[in-house]
Design an enzyme around this catalytic site. Structure first.
Site, short mmCIF file in Angstrom:
data_model
loop_
_atom_site.label_atom_id
_atom_site.label_comp_id
_atom_site.label_asym_id
_atom_site.label_seq_id
_atom_site.Cartn_x
_atom_site.Cartn_y
_atom_site.Cartn_z
N TYR A 55 2.99 -6.17 17.50
CA TYR A 55 3.37 -5.40 16.55
C TYR A 55 4.01 -4.18 17.03
O TYR A 55 5.11 -3.85 16.40
CB TYR A 55 1.83 -4.93 15.70
CG TYR A 55 2.07 -3.96 14.75
CD1 TYR A 55 2.52 -4.32 13.47
CD2 TYR A 55 1.96 -2.62 15.00
CE1 TYR A 55 2.48 -3.35 12.29
CE2 TYR A 55 2.23 -1.71 13.82
CZ TYR A 55 2.37 -2.02 12.49
OH TYR A 55 2.39 -0.89 11.66
N ASP A 86 10.09 -7.34 -2.64
CA ASP A 86 8.89 -7.88 -1.96
C ASP A 86 8.63 -9.09 -2.40
O ASP A 86 8.80 -9.76 -3.36
CB ASP A 86 7.83 -6.63 -2.73
CG ASP A 86 6.58 -6.96 -2.05
OD1 ASP A 86 5.97 -7.67 -1.52
OD2 ASP A 86 6.15 -5.65 -1.50
N VAL A 136 -9.63 -0.14 8.71
CA VAL A 136 -10.91 -0.02 9.10
C VAL A 136 -11.71 0.28 7.80
O VAL A 136 -12.92 -0.19 7.57
CB VAL A 136 -11.00 1.15 10.33
CG1 VAL A 136 -10.56 2.37 9.92
CG2 VAL A 136 -12.36 1.20 10.45
N ALA A 142 6.76 -5.36 6.22
CA ALA A 142 6.52 -5.67 7.60
C ALA A 142 5.11 -6.60 7.74
O ALA A 142 4.27 -6.58 6.58
CB ALA A 142 6.33 -4.67 8.64
N SER A 178 5.63 2.91 13.78
CA SER A 178 4.37 3.31 13.98
C SER A 178 4.07 4.00 15.37
O SER A 178 4.94 3.73 16.29
CB SER A 178 3.73 1.83 14.03
OG SER A 178 2.48 2.06 14.79
N SER A 230 3.46 -11.34 -0.42
CA SER A 230 2.31 -12.05 0.58
C SER A 230 1.15 -11.15 0.65
O SER A 230 0.19 -11.58 0.71
CB SER A 230 3.18 -12.13 1.91
OG SER A 230 3.83 -10.69 2.54
N PHE A 277 0.91 -1.22 -0.06
CA PHE A 277 0.00 0.05 0.04
C PHE A 277 0.77 1.23 -0.06
O PHE A 277 0.96 2.05 -1.07
CB PHE A 277 -1.08 0.01 1.23
CG PHE A 277 -1.66 1.20 1.57
CD1 PHE A 277 -2.09 2.09 0.68
CD2 PHE A 277 -1.79 1.38 2.98
CE1 PHE A 277 -2.77 3.18 1.23
CE2 PHE A 277 -2.37 2.59 3.52
CZ PHE A 277 -2.80 3.72 2.58
N ILE A 278 1.50 1.59 1.15
CA ILE A 278 2.40 2.75 1.35
C ILE A 278 3.43 2.64 0.29
O ILE A 278 4.01 3.58 -0.48
CB ILE A 278 2.85 2.93 2.68
CG1 ILE A 278 1.63 3.03 3.61
CG2 ILE A 278 3.73 4.24 2.60
CD1 ILE A 278 1.88 3.19 5.11
P1 NAD Z 1 1.54 -3.31 3.22
O1 NAD Z 1 1.11 -4.84 3.64
O2 NAD Z 1 0.37 -2.78 2.37
O3 NAD Z 1 2.87 -3.37 2.57
C1 NAD Z 1 3.90 -4.31 3.12
C2 NAD Z 1 4.50 -5.24 1.80
O4 NAD Z 1 5.49 -5.71 2.26
C3 NAD Z 1 3.66 -6.02 1.19
O5 NAD Z 1 3.81 -5.45 -0.30
C4 NAD Z 1 4.13 -7.21 1.53
O6 NAD Z 1 4.06 -8.25 0.25
C5 NAD Z 1 5.64 -7.17 1.67
N1 NAD Z 1 6.32 -7.94 2.80
C6 NAD Z 1 5.62 -8.56 3.95
N2 NAD Z 1 6.66 -9.36 4.40
C7 NAD Z 1 7.62 -9.26 3.67
C8 NAD Z 1 8.86 -10.21 3.60
N3 NAD Z 1 9.15 -10.96 4.60
N4 NAD Z 1 9.68 -10.18 2.51
C9 NAD Z 1 9.39 -9.15 1.61
N5 NAD Z 1 8.32 -8.59 1.42
C10 NAD Z 1 7.49 -8.69 2.40
O7 NAD Z 1 1.51 -2.56 4.53
P2 NAD Z 1 1.55 -1.20 4.52
O8 NAD Z 1 0.38 -0.52 4.99
O9 NAD Z 1 1.77 -0.37 3.06
O10 NAD Z 1 2.62 -0.49 5.55
C11 NAD Z 1 3.89 -0.28 5.29
C12 NAD Z 1 4.72 0.01 6.40
O11 NAD Z 1 4.19 1.07 7.10
C13 NAD Z 1 4.73 -1.44 7.41
O12 NAD Z 1 6.10 -1.55 7.91
C14 NAD Z 1 3.87 -0.88 8.26
O13 NAD Z 1 4.06 -1.54 9.58
C15 NAD Z 1 4.07 0.51 8.50
N6 NAD Z 1 2.82 1.43 9.03
C16 NAD Z 1 1.86 1.23 8.33
C17 NAD Z 1 0.54 1.82 8.82
C18 NAD Z 1 -0.72 1.87 7.99
O14 NAD Z 1 -1.78 2.63 8.72
N7 NAD Z 1 -0.82 1.44 6.99
C19 NAD Z 1 0.61 2.54 10.03
C20 NAD Z 1 1.71 2.69 10.83
C21 NAD Z 1 2.91 2.02 10.25
#
Ligand code: NAD
Length: 318
Positions: A151, A37, A190, A84, A126, A40, A17-18
């Site tokens: 987490y 990536d 959410v 993550a 986070s 997953s 996503f991000i």
């Molecule tokens: P997301 O799940 O959409 O993206 C994570 C990406 O990492 C995915 O593309 C997944 O395939 C990849 N991934 C996961 N485990 C892996 C591994 N072992 N090896 C290789 N690739 C792997 O998550 P997001 O919402 O885009 O979040 C990005 C980061 O920001 C994360 O670290 C998350 O903890 C942090 N974060 C997100 C939020 C939020 O509101 N979305 C808030 C606080 C922190």
């Protein structure tokens, strides 16, 4: 650190996503980007637009595969570490998850960087690291930080490793403690949950907790903008920023906005009860963003605006 010169960027979780929004912005700004990536959660459709670019490379691999990671990371100017476990709730069922998919993968990234002599890391942390600790809003120098979810513990342990590698191996870091990030391509959270529930049953919506859980929601465009702003303007050995906005939105209001945008009338909200959505959830949270703000960065959207914009974007994509 970030300047107008094209950088070679390595983005873990770049198909997520991000991460995919960050990649869009880095490519648009003229940088070279390599995504690492395991898909997953990430999706090809989020990055397909770059596949033919000669400034884009894709490595489909797992961060737990350290030899592969060491080979792949050589030669980059900066690593954006976003991969993550994306969902705080999943750690309740599988207590090993955050240890592996936060702490161990972050160690692997740092170790691969050390061996490959890559010096700069941007880490997606986070607000959950703070736990449930008044007074709100919480500033970056608040302590002791005592997370209440696995987490949050995984993020805090990762921050510790990032800081330790910087102190020991002359690396430099930008740590961002995100608020709740919303926008198109979200595959969890959410808004995503509510849309799926309402698609299954447009007459009724189950809401976890009592609906009063209140948090700041940051639009993903602001999130990416804030990360790049800090990278460009902060130059300490370890730069820590809360990344959020100065307002909050409660869960019941999100449900109202969503049913309105979906054109649904008379939806019955069924609350599961209690003050929080799940064990480990921090129901009332607000981060202090004065540090970034004093340097000249501010989220363009309020929390309500970010939620409304995200709802529209997600519904439009569908
Ligand atoms: P997301 O799940 O959409 O993206 C994570 C990406 O990492 C995915 O593309 C997944 O395939 C990849 N991934 C996961 N485990 C892996 C591994 N072992 N090896 C290789 N690739 C792997 O998550 P997001 O919402 O885009 O979040 C990005 C980061 O920001 C994360 O670290 C998350 O903890 C942090 N974060 C997100 C939020 C939020 O509101 N979305 C808030 C606080 C922190």
């Amino acid at each position: 650190m970030l300047n107008d010169k094209a950088m070679k960027c390595f983005v873990t979780g770049g198909a997520g996503f991000i991460g995919s929004h960050l990649v869009d912005r880095l490519i648009a700004d003229g940088h070279y980007v390599s995504i690492y990536d395991n898909f997953s959660v990430g999706k090809m459709e989020f990055i397909n637009q770059h596949i033919k670019s000669d400034r884009f490379k894709l490595v489909k691999a797992d961060l737990l595969d350290l030899p592969m990671l060491k080979k792949s990371i050589i030669g980059y100017d900066v690593v954006f570490h976003l991969a993550a476990n994306p969902e705080a709730r999943w750690g309740i069922e599988n207590t090993e998850l955050d240890l592996k998919q936060e702490t161990i993968v972050t160690y692997n990234v740092l170790e691969a960087m050390r061996v490959g002599r890559v010096r700069r890391i941007v880490f997606a942390s986070s607000g959950t690291i703070y736990g449930e600790t008044p007074p709100l809003p919480i500033a970056e120098d608040y302590g002791p930080v005592l997370p209440i979810s696995l987490y949050g513990a995984g993020k805090l342990a990762s921050e510790g490793l990032v800081s330790a590698f910087c102190g020991t191996f002359s690396m430099q870091a930008w740590i961002y403690r995100f608020a709740n990030v919303v926008g198109s391509r979200a595959t969890h959270g959410v808004i995503y949950d509510f849309i799926n529930k309402l698609k299954r049953n447009p007459r009724q919506l189950e809401i976890l907790g009592d609906g009063s859980q209140c948090k700041p929601y940051l639009h993903v465009d602001d999130c990416v903008d804030g990360m790049l702003f800090g990278l460009k303007n902060a130059s300490d050995r370890v730069n820590v920023f809360n990344l959020g906005c100065t307002t909050t939105t409660n869960v019941s209001k999100i449900a109202d906005m969503l049913t309105e945008e979906m054109g649904l009338k008379g939806v019955v909200f069924r609350y599961t009860g209690g003050d929080r959505g799940w064990p480990g959830d921090v129901p009332q949270f607000m981060c202090n963003v004065d540090k970034a703000s004093k340097m000249g960065w501010k989220a363009r959207h309020t929390s309500d605006e970010a939620v409304r914009k995200a709802i529209k974007e997600i519904l439009r994509k569908e």
